[in-house]
Design a protein around this motif. Structure first.
Motif, PDB file in Angstrom:
ATOM      1  N   SER A 107       0.859  -1.185   0.000  1.00  0.00           N
ATOM      2  CA  SER A 107       0.000   0.000   0.000  1.00  0.00           C
ATOM      3  C   SER A 107       0.893   1.232   0.000  1.00  0.00           C
ATOM      4  CB  SER A 107      -0.943   0.001   1.214  1.00  0.00           C
ATOM      5  OG  SER A 107      -0.200   0.001   2.417  1.00  0.00           O
ATOM      6  N   GLN A 108       0.250   2.390  -0.023  1.00  0.00           N
ATOM      7  CA  GLN A 108       1.000   3.642  -0.073  1.00  0.00           C
ATOM      8  C   GLN A 108       1.256   4.155   1.332  1.00  0.00           C
ATOM      9  OE1 GLN A 108      -1.251   6.236  -2.716  1.00  0.00           O
ATOM     10  NE2 GLN A 108       0.182   5.813  -4.368  1.00  0.00           N
ATOM     11  N   ARG A 109       2.459   4.666   1.525  1.00  0.00           N
ATOM     12  CA  ARG A 109       2.837   5.325   2.775  1.00  0.00           C
ATOM     13  C   ARG A 109       3.666   6.551   2.430  1.00  0.00           C
ATOM     14  NH1 ARG A 109       5.700   2.496   7.950  1.00  0.00           N
ATOM     15  NH2 ARG A 109       3.537   1.866   8.317  1.00  0.00           N
ATOM     16  N   ASP A 110       3.224   7.702   2.915  1.00  0.00           N
ATOM     17  CA  ASP A 110       3.872   8.983   2.606  1.00  0.00           C
ATOM     18  C   ASP A 110       3.941   9.229   1.107  1.00  0.00           C
ATOM     19  OD1 ASP A 110       4.269   9.444   5.314  1.00  0.00           O
ATOM     20  OD2 ASP A 110       6.214   8.462   5.314  1.00  0.00           O
ATOM     21  N   GLY A 111       2.901   8.811   0.388  1.00  0.00           N
ATOM     22  CA  GLY A 111       2.837   9.034  -1.048  1.00  0.00           C
ATOM     23  C   GLY A 111       3.679   8.099  -1.877  1.00  0.00           C
ATOM     24  N   LYS A 112       4.241   7.058  -1.270  1.00  0.00           N
ATOM     25  CA  LYS A 112       5.089   6.113  -1.999  1.00  0.00           C
ATOM     26  C   LYS A 112       4.550   4.707  -1.790  1.00  0.00           C
ATOM     27  CE  LYS A 112       9.125   9.056  -1.216  1.00  0.00           C
ATOM     28  NZ  LYS A 112      10.467   9.147  -0.585  1.00  0.00           N
ATOM     29  N   LEU A 113       4.664   3.901  -2.840  1.00  0.00           N
ATOM     30  CA  LEU A 113       4.216   2.514  -2.766  1.00  0.00           C
ATOM     31  C   LEU A 113       5.244   1.703  -1.978  1.00  0.00           C
ATOM     32  CD1 LEU A 113       1.779   0.909  -3.880  1.00  0.00           C
ATOM     33  CD2 LEU A 113       3.275   0.118  -5.709  1.00  0.00           C
TER      34      LEU A 113
ATOM     35  N   SER B  56      14.402  -0.883  -6.509  1.00  0.00           N
ATOM     36  CA  SER B  56      13.784  -2.055  -5.902  1.00  0.00           C
ATOM     37  C   SER B  56      13.542  -3.131  -6.958  1.00  0.00           C
ATOM     38  CB  SER B  56      12.455  -1.665  -5.247  1.00  0.00           C
ATOM     39  OG  SER B  56      11.737  -2.805  -4.816  1.00  0.00           O
ATOM     40  N   PRO B  57      13.667  -4.411  -6.596  1.00  0.00           N
ATOM     41  CA  PRO B  57      13.334  -5.473  -7.559  1.00  0.00           C
ATOM     42  C   PRO B  57      11.846  -5.550  -7.866  1.00  0.00           C
ATOM     43  CG  PRO B  57      13.943  -6.397  -5.438  1.00  0.00           C
ATOM     44  CD  PRO B  57      14.252  -4.941  -5.358  1.00  0.00           C
ATOM     45  N   PHE B  58      11.008  -4.850  -7.090  1.00  0.00           N
ATOM     46  CA  PHE B  58       9.565  -4.816  -7.338  1.00  0.00           C
ATOM     47  C   PHE B  58       9.155  -3.563  -8.114  1.00  0.00           C
ATOM     48  CE2 PHE B  58       9.534  -7.269  -3.205  1.00  0.00           C
ATOM     49  CZ  PHE B  58       9.381  -8.494  -3.834  1.00  0.00           C
ATOM     50  N   PHE B  59      10.102  -2.967  -8.842  1.00  0.00           N
ATOM     51  CA  PHE B  59       9.818  -1.731  -9.576  1.00  0.00           C
ATOM     52  C   PHE B  59       8.740  -1.940 -10.633  1.00  0.00           C
ATOM     53  CE2 PHE B  59      11.193   1.359 -12.972  1.00  0.00           C
ATOM     54  CZ  PHE B  59      10.740   2.486 -12.310  1.00  0.00           C
ATOM     55  N   CYS B  60       8.704  -3.117 -11.251  1.00  0.00           N
ATOM     56  CA  CYS B  60       7.725  -3.417 -12.301  1.00  0.00           C
ATOM     57  C   CYS B  60       6.555  -4.246 -11.785  1.00  0.00           C
ATOM     58  CB  CYS B  60       8.406  -4.150 -13.458  1.00  0.00           C
ATOM     59  SG  CYS B  60       9.769  -3.241 -14.228  1.00  0.00           S
ATOM     60  N   LEU B  61       6.441  -4.420 -10.478  1.00  0.00           N
ATOM     61  CA  LEU B  61       5.383  -5.268  -9.916  1.00  0.00           C
ATOM     62  C   LEU B  61       4.090  -4.473  -9.812  1.00  0.00           C
ATOM     63  CD1 LEU B  61       4.726  -8.036  -8.616  1.00  0.00           C
ATOM     64  CD2 LEU B  61       5.216  -6.962  -6.403  1.00  0.00           C
ATOM     65  N   SER B  62       3.013  -5.015 -10.376  1.00  0.00           N
ATOM     66  CA  SER B  62       1.681  -4.429 -10.293  1.00  0.00           C
ATOM     67  C   SER B  62       0.735  -5.451  -9.696  1.00  0.00           C
ATOM     68  CB  SER B  62       1.194  -3.980 -11.678  1.00  0.00           C
ATOM     69  OG  SER B  62       1.071  -5.088 -12.542  1.00  0.00           O
ATOM     70  N   GLN B  63      -0.498  -5.023  -9.482  1.00  0.00           N
ATOM     71  CA  GLN B  63      -1.475  -5.933  -8.900  1.00  0.00           C
ATOM     72  C   GLN B  63      -1.774  -7.092  -9.842  1.00  0.00           C
ATOM     73  OE1 GLN B  63      -5.166  -4.025  -7.871  1.00  0.00           O
ATOM     74  NE2 GLN B  63      -5.908  -5.753  -6.670  1.00  0.00           N
ATOM     75  N   ARG B  64      -1.752  -6.841 -11.123  1.00  0.00           N
ATOM     76  CA  ARG B  64      -2.025  -7.916 -12.083  1.00  0.00           C
ATOM     77  C   ARG B  64      -0.835  -8.863 -12.196  1.00  0.00           C
ATOM     78  NH1 ARG B  64      -4.150  -6.218 -17.906  1.00  0.00           N
ATOM     79  NH2 ARG B  64      -5.882  -5.576 -16.545  1.00  0.00           N
TER      80      ARG B  64
ATOM     81  N   GLU C  35      -8.560  -3.171   3.820  1.00  0.00           N
ATOM     82  CA  GLU C  35      -8.291  -2.655   2.484  1.00  0.00           C
ATOM     83  C   GLU C  35      -8.246  -1.135   2.485  1.00  0.00           C
ATOM     84  OE1 GLU C  35     -10.990  -4.170  -0.370  1.00  0.00           O
ATOM     85  OE2 GLU C  35     -10.397  -6.264  -0.120  1.00  0.00           O
ATOM     86  N   VAL C  36      -7.365  -0.605   1.668  1.00  0.00           N
ATOM     87  CA  VAL C  36      -7.218   0.843   1.490  1.00  0.00           C
ATOM     88  C   VAL C  36      -7.093   1.119  -0.006  1.00  0.00           C
ATOM     89  CG1 VAL C  36      -6.163   1.295   3.729  1.00  0.00           C
ATOM     90  CG2 VAL C  36      -4.724   0.634   1.811  1.00  0.00           C
ATOM     91  N   PRO C  37      -7.479   2.300  -0.461  1.00  0.00           N
ATOM     92  CA  PRO C  37      -7.332   2.636  -1.892  1.00  0.00           C
ATOM     93  C   PRO C  37      -5.859   2.670  -2.286  1.00  0.00           C
ATOM     94  CG  PRO C  37      -8.848   4.142  -0.802  1.00  0.00           C
ATOM     95  CD  PRO C  37      -8.202   3.353   0.280  1.00  0.00           C
ATOM     96  N   THR C  38      -5.503   1.850  -3.260  1.00  0.00           N
ATOM     97  CA  THR C  38      -4.121   1.741  -3.728  1.00  0.00           C
ATOM     98  C   THR C  38      -4.131   1.614  -5.242  1.00  0.00           C
ATOM     99  OG1 THR C  38      -3.509   0.594  -1.684  1.00  0.00           O
ATOM    100  CG2 THR C  38      -1.966   0.450  -3.518  1.00  0.00           C
ATOM    101  N   PRO C  39      -3.309   2.378  -5.946  1.00  0.00           N
ATOM    102  CA  PRO C  39      -3.259   2.231  -7.411  1.00  0.00           C
ATOM    103  C   PRO C  39      -2.833   0.820  -7.801  1.00  0.00           C
ATOM    104  CG  PRO C  39      -2.123   4.230  -6.699  1.00  0.00           C
ATOM    105  CD  PRO C  39      -2.423   3.448  -5.472  1.00  0.00           C
TER     106      PRO C  39
END
Length: 489
Positions: free
Chosen positions: A186-192, A261-269, A333-337
């Protein structure tokens, strides 16, 4: 079977006729309890290395094997030493002269193997009942007694020390260190961020607690080399000191997902199709024993929840803080892009009109400069003929221009001509008063032009030529306004 694999992937296998679609358990590199699923095989001749470090080998064994070795070692040692005492009595003939009061045996009252065994136990355990004792007329018994004392001390030190080290190992201390069952994104301080929670159930602290994270994922290099279970470090605050924990209450460990980060390209899909494992290692010194303790756990891709956040567990009571461990694993759950950080940065760059902020500033300054020059040239053409003559005479004067940087030149481009107009040399005594009035009006005109240029830079919206002309005419004296009206008519 092939149809099941096409539908569900390789993570599914047929267990039986009635459970053809059952999913097998994900093979972990590290279990949730911290045990590593690695077995060493085909050692060949390297197995002898375990005997070279026998003490560590015994400590690493399971408890049932340690207890078995402990009992067997003492039993065999006792039987061997008892047999040696019985052998001395047999060779000296003490067993046949037990009832002879005038005979002096090697060991008094030892006349069979059980009595020899009891003598050894009494001597080894320093019990000393006084009924069985060694005499001074038995030199071989004295030598065996010294050997028994040395051997008994070595066996006691080795086995008792091994048992003590095994019992004092801080592995069980790790049982009171908790990790959340799942990790969240999720987002914290405007960052994923990727986050998980750790906690300490004991009141005794973990001194110098430090946490590290490893990403276990197979990959293929550009050269075609396949790296199974490649380990990659996850930054959890090493540069800022956030990895050093003061673990007196549950803490949420955060890994910022950025370009490094190694999760730079990681999305929900893409999270649904990825296969990786995050190994978490918590190390610290046990406050009560001073020994280093290490607790481990892992999170697979199925245990990473996108768009969730941990529930708070701290509450303020009357004079103390209370931790509710019933909510330790709970999330909401929280709103997350749903997009990855890479996709978000690409969308942000496409939405901006210019890619580079430097080019943006330079283009904006060039536009302001060109508009100012156009405004000044247009206003000069609209001035009376006499004022134009005065301005051209001043521009012909030699001026010294200091060397300036490109940025300062761009900033002063719009006002350079105005400063030239303002710095007109004193009028000669031969000129009439009309020229003085016109010069005064020209200064007012230059001041108005400067003010309009400042407004243009602040608003980034050039005013129209008509509005600028009306503003200048309002500042002219009545005589100049009449001259302009006659000229335009």
């Amino acid at each position: 079977m092939s149809a099941v694999r096409r539908k569900f992937g390789d993570e599914y296998q047929a267990v039986g006729p009635a459970r053809s679609g059952a999913r097998r358990e994900r093979q972990r590199f590290v279990d949730k309890n911290g045990r590593c699923n690695v077995q060493h095989g085909n050692l060949g001749g390297e197995s002898s290395r375990y005997l070279s470090d026998l003490f560590t080998t015994l400590v690493d064994l399971k408890w049932r094997w340690n207890l078995l070795i402990f009992l067997l070692t003492y039993t065999v040692a006792w039987l061997v030493m008892a047999s040696m005492w019985w052998g001395i009595a047999y060779l000296r003939g003490d067993l046949h002269q037990v009832h002879d009061d005038t005979y002096s045996p090697c060991v008094a009252n030892v006349y069979n193997f059980p009595s020899a065994f009891l003598f050894f136990i009494e001597t080894e355990a320093t019990i000393g009942y006084g009924h069985r004792y060694i005499t001074e007329r038995c030199p071989e018994g004295i030598v065996l007694f010294l050997f028994q004392s040395l051997l008994g001390s070595i066996v006691d030190a080795f086995l008792i020390g091994c048992m003590f080290i095994k019992m004092s190992q801080p592995k069980k201390r790790a049982e009171t260190l908790m990790f959340s069952r799942a990790a969240v994104v999720s987002q914290r301080d405007g960052k994923l961020c990727l986050m998980f929670r750790v906690g300490n159930l004991r009141n005794s602290h973990m001194v110098s607690a430090q946490i590290r994270c490893k990403l276990i994922k197979s990959r293929q290099t550009p050269e075609g080399e396949f790296l199974p279970l490649d380990q990659c470090e996850l930054d959890v605050g090493f540069g800022t000191g956030a990895d050093q924990l003061f673990l007196v209450s549950p803490l949420t460990i955060c890994h910022e997902i950025n370009s490094k980060s190694p999760f730079f390209c990681l999305s929900q899909r893409s999270l649904r199709s990825e296969q990786f494992e995050i190994v978490v290692i918590l190390e610290g010194i046990v406050e009560t024993t001073g020994m280093t303790c290490q607790a481990r756990t892992s999170y697979t891709e199925d245990e990473v929840l996108w768009g969730h956040r941990f529930l708070p567990v701290m509450s303020l009571e009357d004079g103390f803080f209370r931790v509710d461990y019933s909510q330790f694993h709970a999330t909401f759950e929280v709103p997350t892009p749903p997009y990855s950080v890479k996709e978000q940065e690409e969308n942000l760059s496409l939405s901006s009109p210019l890619n580079s902020p430097v080019n943006n500033n330079q283009t904006r300054r060039e536009q302001v400069c060109s508009l100012d020059c156009i405004d000044i040239a247009g206003e000069k053409n609209r001035l009376p003929f006499k004022l134009q003559k005065i301005s051209s005479r001043k521009e012909e004067l030699p001026t010294r221009t200091p060397r300036m940087s490109s940025s300062n030149t761009e900033k002063t481009c719009s006002t350079g001509d105005l400063l030239k107009i303002q710095e007109i040399s004193p009028i000669s005594d031969g000129e009439d008063s009309d020229e003085r009035i016109q010069l005064k009006a020209l200064k007012i005109n230059a001041k108005a032009l400067t003010q309009s240029t400042v407004d243009l830079k602040l608003q980034k919206n050039p005013p129209s030529m008509c509005a600028l002309e009306m503003k200048l005419e309002d500042n002219f004296p009545a005589k100049l306004q009449k001259m302009n009206s006659d000229r335009l008519s």
